[in-house]
Structures are given as C-alpha cells and as structure tokens.
Write an enzyme that holds these catalytic residues in place. Structure first.
Site, PDB file in Angstrom:
ATOM      1  N   HIS A 184      -2.088   7.033   4.272  1.00  0.00           N
ATOM      2  CA  HIS A 184      -2.777   5.893   3.644  1.00  0.00           C
ATOM      3  C   HIS A 184      -4.025   5.585   4.466  1.00  0.00           C
ATOM      4  CE1 HIS A 184      -3.878   2.095   2.161  1.00  0.00           C
ATOM      5  NE2 HIS A 184      -3.339   1.382   3.128  1.00  0.00           N
ATOM      6  N   ASN A 228     -10.453   1.176   2.156  1.00  0.00           N
ATOM      7  CA  ASN A 228      -9.010   1.103   1.918  1.00  0.00           C
ATOM      8  C   ASN A 228      -8.774   0.790   0.437  1.00  0.00           C
ATOM      9  OD1 ASN A 228      -6.327   0.412   1.699  1.00  0.00           O
ATOM     10  ND2 ASN A 228      -6.301  -0.964   3.464  1.00  0.00           N
ATOM     11  N   CYS A 280       0.827  -1.212   0.000  1.00  0.00           N
ATOM     12  CA  CYS A 280       0.000   0.000   0.000  1.00  0.00           C
ATOM     13  C   CYS A 280       0.859   1.260   0.000  1.00  0.00           C
ATOM     14  CB  CYS A 280      -0.934   0.004   1.208  1.00  0.00           C
ATOM     15  SG  CYS A 280      -2.118  -1.340   1.170  1.00  0.00           S
TER      16      CYS A 280
HETATM   17  N1  ACO Z   1     -18.076  -8.237  11.267  1.00  0.00           N
HETATM   18  C1  ACO Z   1     -18.328  -8.733  12.507  1.00  0.00           C
HETATM   19  N2  ACO Z   1     -17.414  -9.396  13.211  1.00  0.00           N
HETATM   20  C2  ACO Z   1     -16.201  -9.570  12.679  1.00  0.00           C
HETATM   21  C3  ACO Z   1     -15.876  -9.085  11.400  1.00  0.00           C
HETATM   22  C4  ACO Z   1     -16.872  -8.405  10.686  1.00  0.00           C
HETATM   23  N3  ACO Z   1     -16.670  -7.881   9.449  1.00  0.00           N
HETATM   24  N4  ACO Z   1     -14.608  -9.399  11.123  1.00  0.00           N
HETATM   25  C5  ACO Z   1     -14.122 -10.066  12.191  1.00  0.00           C
HETATM   26  N5  ACO Z   1     -15.097 -10.169  13.130  1.00  0.00           N
HETATM   27  C6  ACO Z   1     -15.004 -10.813  14.432  1.00  0.00           C
HETATM   28  C7  ACO Z   1     -13.948 -11.870  14.509  1.00  0.00           C
HETATM   29  O1  ACO Z   1     -14.443 -13.092  14.067  1.00  0.00           O
HETATM   30  C8  ACO Z   1     -13.589 -11.860  15.960  1.00  0.00           C
HETATM   31  O2  ACO Z   1     -14.572 -12.566  16.644  1.00  0.00           O
HETATM   32  P1  ACO Z   1     -14.164 -13.494  17.915  1.00  0.00           P
HETATM   33  O3  ACO Z   1     -13.589 -12.549  18.922  1.00  0.00           O
HETATM   34  O4  ACO Z   1     -15.468 -14.084  18.324  1.00  0.00           O
HETATM   35  O5  ACO Z   1     -13.175 -14.482  17.398  1.00  0.00           O
HETATM   36  C9  ACO Z   1     -13.754 -10.422  16.325  1.00  0.00           C
HETATM   37  O6  ACO Z   1     -14.614  -9.812  15.361  1.00  0.00           O
HETATM   38  C10 ACO Z   1     -12.462  -9.658  16.299  1.00  0.00           C
HETATM   39  O7  ACO Z   1     -12.782  -8.489  16.888  1.00  0.00           O
HETATM   40  P2  ACO Z   1     -11.646  -7.567  17.341  1.00  0.00           P
HETATM   41  O8  ACO Z   1     -10.466  -8.344  17.764  1.00  0.00           O
HETATM   42  O9  ACO Z   1     -12.191  -6.627  18.331  1.00  0.00           O
HETATM   43  O10 ACO Z   1     -11.302  -6.815  16.008  1.00  0.00           O
HETATM   44  P3  ACO Z   1     -10.285  -5.674  15.922  1.00  0.00           P
HETATM   45  O11 ACO Z   1     -10.701  -4.553  16.778  1.00  0.00           O
HETATM   46  O12 ACO Z   1      -8.901  -6.235  16.072  1.00  0.00           O
HETATM   47  O13 ACO Z   1     -10.477  -5.196  14.445  1.00  0.00           O
HETATM   48  C11 ACO Z   1      -9.481  -5.167  12.307  1.00  0.00           C
HETATM   49  C12 ACO Z   1     -10.119  -6.025  13.381  1.00  0.00           C
HETATM   50  C13 ACO Z   1     -10.495  -4.095  11.848  1.00  0.00           C
HETATM   51  C14 ACO Z   1      -9.114  -6.012  11.111  1.00  0.00           C
HETATM   52  C15 ACO Z   1      -8.245  -4.491  12.911  1.00  0.00           C
HETATM   53  O14 ACO Z   1      -7.388  -5.442  13.440  1.00  0.00           O
HETATM   54  C16 ACO Z   1      -7.517  -3.659  11.913  1.00  0.00           C
HETATM   55  O15 ACO Z   1      -8.005  -2.672  11.425  1.00  0.00           O
HETATM   56  N6  ACO Z   1      -6.259  -4.014  11.628  1.00  0.00           N
HETATM   57  C17 ACO Z   1      -5.502  -3.302  10.651  1.00  0.00           C
HETATM   58  C18 ACO Z   1      -5.747  -3.947   9.386  1.00  0.00           C
HETATM   59  C19 ACO Z   1      -5.597  -2.995   8.268  1.00  0.00           C
HETATM   60  O16 ACO Z   1      -5.516  -1.810   8.408  1.00  0.00           O
HETATM   61  N7  ACO Z   1      -5.599  -3.573   7.136  1.00  0.00           N
HETATM   62  C20 ACO Z   1      -5.522  -2.794   5.993  1.00  0.00           C
HETATM   63  C21 ACO Z   1      -4.873  -3.566   4.980  1.00  0.00           C
HETATM   64  S1  ACO Z   1      -3.232  -3.338   5.078  1.00  0.00           S
HETATM   65  C22 ACO Z   1      -2.874  -2.001   4.314  1.00  0.00           C
HETATM   66  O17 ACO Z   1      -3.655  -1.241   3.860  1.00  0.00           O
HETATM   67  C23 ACO Z   1      -1.483  -1.707   4.190  1.00  0.00           C
END
Ligand code: ACO
Length: 327
Positions: free
Chosen positions: A254, A284, A114
């Site tokens: 980003h 994103n 990215c």
């Molecule tokens: N809807 C509902 N529930 C979900 C979803 C969804 N879309 N996705 C995951 N869950 C659930 C999981 O199954 C998990 O459930 P469990 O606890 O029962 O196992 C739970 O939600 C996870 O919740 P959290 O741990 O509170 O999630 P978190 O706050 O860590 O958020 C996220 C997850 C949004 C992916 C976060 O970690 C994040 O933003 N990370 C950065 C990722 C990023 O920015 N990626 C971009 C791509 S990389 C780039 O651009 C360079």
C-alpha cells in the site's frame, strides 16, 4: 492454495494533476517538506461534480477489456473503498449500474480501511474456491480528497484519488492464492477516523462547522504501527505459502508513505528492485493503491507467468493483511 487467475487488470486516474508546488501556492507547505516526509510529488484529484464510482466503472471496464471478457462474464462484484457514493446503498450498485451488469449479478461493498483491496481479494478467493461465484470483479476506488480538510496541511497533502480493478477467475494449474494473513487491531481505531456522519455521531451543523465529518489522522501513530503490521502479515502469509521473502518477485505494498515502504523493505531485507513504488506520481490512493500499482506493472509487461506477488496493506481500523499470489 486457491486456484485462480487474474484474467485482467485495469486502473483509472482522474486527469486533474496537482503538484506539490501548486499546493504550496495555496497553503503553508513546500515541495521539499512533502517530498522528504512522504515521497509524494503530485497527485490526481477527482474534478468537482464527478463521482468516485465513475472511476471504479472505468477501471473495471479496462480490466474486462484486458481480460477479453464482457460484463456477462462477471459473477460477483466486490467494491472496496472508504468513501461510499452515498451511505445507503453504498457504492457497489452504482458501479454495477455504470458497468451495465445484468440485473441478477450480486454486488457488495467491503470496508477495511486502506487494506480493503487485500481483504477483498482474499474474500473473492474464498467465493471462487467454494464455487459460490463463477468469477469476481474486485474494484478498489477512493476519493479521499473529498473527505480531507484542505485547511489541514498535515493530512490533505497525502492523498490522491483513483481506482483499480482485477477480474479473478477459477483456473487449473499453478496460479492462484498461495497464502493469506488478515488482521484487525481495534485498539488503534483512533489513528484514522471520520467521526461524524454515522449512527454514533450523525452530522450536526456543529459537527460540520468543527470539521468532524472530515478525515483525522494521527500520523506518527500510523507510521509507528504500519511497518510492524505489514511485516507480521507478510511473514505469516509467506509461511502459509511455504515460501520465503526471497521467493517473492514483486512486492506491491500500500502506497501510504515512501518512508514506510522503505522501512518495511529494510526490515525484510527485500531488494529495492522488487518493491513497486508509484507514490511519487499518485500519492496515497488508499484502497485503490494496490490495484493501480498492479495494473501499472502488468501493463508494463513486468509480471510474468509463474511470478510470485505479495500484496500488503494496513489501514484504518486498524486493519492489515497480505495476500501472496502466483501469477
Ligand atoms: N507542510 C509543512 N509543514 C507541515 C505539513 C506540511 N504539509 N504538515 C505538517 N507540517 C508541520 C507540522 O505542523 C509540524 O510542525 P511543528 O513541529 O512546528 O508543530 C511538523 O510539520 C511535523 O513535522 P514532523 O513531525 O517532522 O513530521 P513527520 O516527519 O512526522 O511527518 C507525516 C508527518 C508525513 C504525516 C508522517 O507522520 C507520516 O507519514 N505518517 C504516516 C501517515 C500515513 O501514512 N498516512 C497515510 C494514511 S493512512 C493509510 O493510508 C492507511
């Protein structure tokens, strides 16, 4: 300092808009979960049958139009993306063809997760300052919606498609690249990956069945690294520029997650009013996110001559970097 000017900016978002509510009707998720975790409300998705390079072509056309230039004025085309139109010969030749560039204009694809657009602007600056290119069209375009599993709710809700472009030209005077910091940390190669489809693991029927040809993300690991990486690169780029955080008029980070952007801004004590955010509307868009944001700011008349802009990103690899520009 590298003297150059951004002669024109352009962007393109596909017309199909998919809201969180629409996703929630197709999979087990909710607007509340997506919005509170990421800041995203909706995203644009490339229609079935359309190809990503068409978005890049349109963004570049708009940048040319804004600059009052024609395809004859492009000396080099750099295309940053994570998704190639086809493995060989990549995407750049398709964008060159779509733009109708003269047959001798060089083009190249640049892959740096990215952060690709930030790296491409830095490379373009080097090509301009060395006189190797008389002008550079830098395109960031992405269609990660084609490489996520729509059954993996933790990943598919995060991404949108789109493209952005800038035309860079040499210039005398005060405008140009003031500072650059680029880094790579291969110990984080596992955080974001598409495992199969390359030489290491050519896609087999079994790979495809198991979804190894699709994007895998370790969300928490990305989150933990992202803020630190953007902070480090930004402080270094500002130090090269001889500037402080307070000298930056616009931060264009980003757009991966609004919580990452907010944590980054908090760490550097950047006022909210100076940080560009549009992730709520576009999600994103990976390498396209910074040029789309820049184009939005420019078209809204919010960037003035002399303004200092900081473009900062992190991405797969892990790659990260910041470019500080004077407009
Ligand atoms: N809807 C509902 N529930 C979900 C979803 C969804 N879309 N996705 C995951 N869950 C659930 C999981 O199954 C998990 O459930 P469990 O606890 O029962 O196992 C739970 O939600 C996870 O919740 P959290 O741990 O509170 O999630 P978190 O706050 O860590 O958020 C996220 C997850 C949004 C992916 C976060 O970690 C994040 O933003 N990370 C950065 C990722 C990023 O920015 N990626 C971009 C791509 S990389 C780039 O651009 C360079």
């Amino acid at each position: 300092m590298i003297n150059l000017r951004v002669a024109g900016t352009g962007s393109y978002l596909p017309p199909t808009c998919v809201t969180n509510e629409e996703l929630a009707r197709k999979m087990e998720t909710s607007d509340e979960w997506i919005r509170s975790r990421t800041g995203i409300r909706e995203r644009r998705l490339l229609a079935a049958g359309d190809v990503p390079s068409d978005m890049g072509v349109e963004a570049a056309r708009r940048a040319l139009l804004a600059a009052g230039r024609t395809t004859e004025d492009i000396g080099l085309l750099i295309v940053a993306s994570n998704v190639f139109e086809q493995p060989v010969p990549g995407t750049a030749p398709f964008i060159s063809k779509g733009l109708g560039l003269p047959g001798d204009v060089p083009f190249l694809d640049l892959m740096a997760g990215c952060s690709g657009f930030v790296f491409a602007v830095a490379v373009a600056g080097g090509m301009l300052s060395s006189g190797t290119a008389r002008s550079v069209m830098v395109v960031g375009h992405e269609a990660l919606s084609r490489f996520v599993s729509w059954e993996d709710r933790s990943t598919c809700v995060l991404f949108g498609d789109g493209a952005g472009a800038v035309l860079l030209e040499p210039a005398a005077g005060e405008s140009g690249i003031l500072g650059v910091s680029l880094h790579g940390d291969p110990s984080k190669v596992h955080l974001l990956r598409i495992e199969s489809g390359g030489v290491r693991a050519p896609s087999t029927v079994e790979d495809v069945r198991q979804g190894r040809h699709l994007l895998k993300m370790e969300g928490e690991g990305v989150f933990r690294s992202a803020v630190h990486m953007m902070v480090r690169a930004s402080l270094e780029a500002l130090a090269h520029a001889g500037l402080g955080v307070e000298d930056v008029d616009w931060w264009i980070p980003h757009q991966a997650n609004v919580r990452i952007i907010e944590a980054f801004a908090r760490r550097l004590a950047i006022p909210e009013s100076r940080v560009f955010v549009n992730i709520d509307r576009v999600a994103n868009t990976s390498t396209a996110s910074i040029p789309i944001g820049l184009d939005e700011l420019v078209r809204a008349g919010r960037v003035r001559e002399g303004d200092v802009l900081a473009l900062t990103a992190f991405g797969a690899g892990a790659s990260y970097g910041t470019v500080v520009l004077r407009w």
